[in-house]
Design a protein around this motif. Structure first.
Motif, PDB file in Angstrom:
ATOM      1  N   SER A  27       0.358  -1.284  -0.393  1.00  0.00           N
ATOM      2  CA  SER A  27      -0.128   0.069  -0.027  1.00  0.00           C
ATOM      3  C   SER A  27       1.131   1.529  -0.023  1.00  0.00           C
ATOM      4  CB  SER A  27      -1.082  -0.352   1.080  1.00  0.00           C
ATOM      5  OG  SER A  27      -1.746  -1.414   1.617  1.00  0.00           O
ATOM      6  N   HIS A  30       1.866   1.474  -3.050  1.00  0.00           N
ATOM      7  CA  HIS A  30       1.193   2.286  -4.294  1.00  0.00           C
ATOM      8  C   HIS A  30       0.575   3.544  -4.144  1.00  0.00           C
ATOM      9  CE1 HIS A  30      -3.076   3.706  -5.882  1.00  0.00           C
ATOM     10  NE2 HIS A  30      -3.009   3.537  -4.328  1.00  0.00           N
ATOM     11  N   PRO A  36      -3.435   4.015 -10.064  1.00  0.00           N
ATOM     12  CA  PRO A  36      -4.573   3.995  -9.517  1.00  0.00           C
ATOM     13  C   PRO A  36      -5.405   2.508  -9.175  1.00  0.00           C
ATOM     14  CG  PRO A  36      -4.622   5.253 -11.386  1.00  0.00           C
ATOM     15  CD  PRO A  36      -3.478   4.493 -11.241  1.00  0.00           C
ATOM     16  N   LEU A  37      -5.227   2.388  -8.095  1.00  0.00           N
ATOM     17  CA  LEU A  37      -5.151   0.817  -7.940  1.00  0.00           C
ATOM     18  C   LEU A  37      -6.047  -0.627  -8.954  1.00  0.00           C
ATOM     19  CD1 LEU A  37      -5.547   0.790  -3.549  1.00  0.00           C
ATOM     20  CD2 LEU A  37      -3.433  -0.543  -4.863  1.00  0.00           C
ATOM     21  N   LYS A  38      -7.087   0.596  -8.992  1.00  0.00           N
ATOM     22  CA  LYS A  38      -7.845  -0.070  -9.628  1.00  0.00           C
ATOM     23  C   LYS A  38      -7.263  -0.617 -11.535  1.00  0.00           C
ATOM     24  CE  LYS A  38     -12.265   0.028  -8.268  1.00  0.00           C
ATOM     25  NZ  LYS A  38     -13.270  -1.350  -8.378  1.00  0.00           N
ATOM     26  N   GLU A  51      -9.265  -2.788  -2.900  1.00  0.00           N
ATOM     27  CA  GLU A  51     -10.089  -1.958  -2.564  1.00  0.00           C
ATOM     28  C   GLU A  51      -9.715  -0.228  -2.599  1.00  0.00           C
ATOM     29  OE1 GLU A  51     -12.276  -2.011  -5.881  1.00  0.00           O
ATOM     30  OE2 GLU A  51     -12.120  -4.669  -5.948  1.00  0.00           O
ATOM     31  N   PRO A  52      -9.563   0.981  -3.974  1.00  0.00           N
ATOM     32  CA  PRO A  52      -9.154   2.203  -2.610  1.00  0.00           C
ATOM     33  C   PRO A  52     -10.445   3.040  -2.760  1.00  0.00           C
ATOM     34  CG  PRO A  52      -9.263   2.023  -5.741  1.00  0.00           C
ATOM     35  CD  PRO A  52      -9.456   0.294  -5.014  1.00  0.00           C
ATOM     36  N   GLY A  55     -11.490   8.303  -4.253  1.00  0.00           N
ATOM     37  CA  GLY A  55     -11.386   7.982  -5.847  1.00  0.00           C
ATOM     38  C   GLY A  55     -12.282   9.439  -6.522  1.00  0.00           C
ATOM     39  N   ARG A 100      -7.073  -0.836   3.377  1.00  0.00           N
ATOM     40  CA  ARG A 100      -5.794  -1.131   2.671  1.00  0.00           C
ATOM     41  C   ARG A 100      -5.365  -2.036   3.329  1.00  0.00           C
ATOM     42  NH1 ARG A 100      -3.616   4.786   4.449  1.00  0.00           N
ATOM     43  NH2 ARG A 100      -2.725   4.248   6.209  1.00  0.00           N
TER      44      ARG A 100
END
Length: 426
Positions: A27, A30, A36-38, A51-52, A55, A100
């Protein structure tokens, strides 16, 4: 709607706390890269999925459904606007941490503080999403404008009418604030709500809470407790145009809600004992779909288009006039659609006495559906659709709506801000 998920399972990670530490390090990486985590490759293990939280939109609305939820409504007990703002800021920080895979607050060096219950240590983020919503009571409570927000209440945040057949329980209805936690592990979801509620002691009080679960092979529409696929006719979350049309709010009277959604939650009890004695053919007539394939009656595949004009050799409608799928379909509701994101629940059994012949006394399941529907405006979405269903749906002989609530879920939050910040801006 096909839902992309792993079969639900609960187990400890082989790596234990070490895996949780590795996730935390990921995390941090990132955050440093700002990717973007997606767009990052998610791990195969659903317990390691992230999942972020931050957003454009809140997570847990169009996010592929996780296998468990804990949804709760809380009532505000303070009259101070600053208390509400301070709590939302605290919750935003805690929700971002838990999403996270971290604890709600940093663990202390000594044993004199209790920042987190610690029951999720080593479990991983499990795809946790935390979604917040504001009920009508945030704007007006017993005729009082406690926080100076009454004039900012969106017109779409209407008090839901009483529908035909409603038997609403006060202890399962309403609420000033919604918290819905969804995760691939029941304990992770419950832990999130539990920590947030604890942080709000003195400012909020729990009104009701409900655990739920979802079952289905990865990539397939899940089945509810009645054995039918649930969510086939959802608008596709992969099509932004449909989400903008049916899900995301965009009204000039409440610009702070743009990019948010209006969420209706209904607790629907199902008399499974009665349903389970029905022949499959009759069950399919009630639903308007084949039970095994999920296809509309008369079709072969789940996503085949409904033919509402089809008739059999005797001239009878193939899909019955009072079937659930016909009454809830977009074609019979002036083009309206809602995004269902429901979960099943099973709260054990209750003793039951019939008040009519044959005067049975028995124990029955307290089980059913946590119906969750997101839409851009309940006045054109859930309310007219459910009004028709409540009056004419054959399914009503097996279901009873015992809980109900409506919330305005604001848009997503950016780092450095807090959930619902736009509502409190001068």
């Amino acid at each position: 709607m096909a839902i992309d998920q792993d079969p639900p399972r609960r187990r400890f990670l082989k790596a234990g706390v070490a895996a949780g530490a590795a996730l935390g390090a990921g995390s941090v990486a990132h955050a440093a890269t700002n990717t973007p985590l997606k767009q990052l490759k998610q791990p195969v293990d659903p317990m390691l999925m992230v999942e972020p939280f931050f957003g454009e939109h809140q997570a847990g609305i169009v996010t592929p459904q996780q296998s468990h939820t804990y949804v709760a409504a809380l009532d505000l007990t303070t009259d101070k606007r600053d208390d509400v703002i301070g709590l939302l800021k605290t919750w935003t920080d805690a929700a971002a941490r838990m999403s996270r895979g971290d604890t709600a607050k940093p663990l202390p060096a000594d044993d004199k503080a209790a920042p987190d219950s610690g029951d999720i240590l080593g479990l991983g983020a499990a795809g946790l999403t935390i979604t917040f919503g504001f009920g009508p009571g945030l704007f007006t409570h017993e005729g009082r404008d406690r926080y100076g927000l009454e004039k900012r209440r969106p017109a779409a945040l209407v008090d839901l009418p009483r529908f035909n057949g409603d038997q609403l329980l006060p202890q399962k209805t309403g609420g000033d604030i919604l918290i819905q936690a969804c995760a691939n592990d029941a304990q992770v979801a419950f832990h999130a709500v539990r920590q947030l509620a604890r942080m709000g002691y003195g400012i909020v009080a729990m009104r009701w809470g409900q655990a739920g679960f979802l079952s289905g092979p990865r990539g397939q529409t899940p089945r509810n407790l009645m054995g039918f696929k649930d969510g086939t006719n959802n608008p596709s979350t992969a099509q932004p145009a449909l989400m903008n049309q049916f899900v995301w709010a965009n009204a000039p009277d409440a610009p702070w809600m743009n990019g948010g959604t209006y969420t209706v939650v209904r607790r629907i009890r199902i008399t499974l004992e009665h349903w389970d004695t029905m022949e499959r053919g009759f069950q399919e007539q009630v639903m308007g779909r084949e039970k095994y394939s999920g296809a509309p009656i008369g079709k072969k595949n789940e996503f085949d288009a409904l033919d509402l004009d089809a008739a059999d050799k005797d001239g009878n409608q193939v899909i019955p006039e009072n079937s659930h799928v016909r009454l809830s379909n977009q074609a019979t509701n002036n083009g309206a659609q809602i995004l269902r994101r429901s979960y099943s629940y099973n709260d054990g059994t209750d003793f039951y006495i019939e008040r009519w012949p044959p005067w049975r006394q028995e124990t029955e399941y307290d089980a059913g559906l946590i119906f969750v529907a997101h839409q851009s405006d309940p006045r054109t979405g859930f309310i007219p659709i459910n009004d028709r269903l409540a009056k004419f749906d054959m399914m009503n002989q097996f279901t009873t709506h015992v809980g109900s609530a409506v919330f305005a879920c604001p848009p997503g939050v950016r780092p450095g801000s807090f959930i619902g910040a736009g509502l409190f801006e001068a």
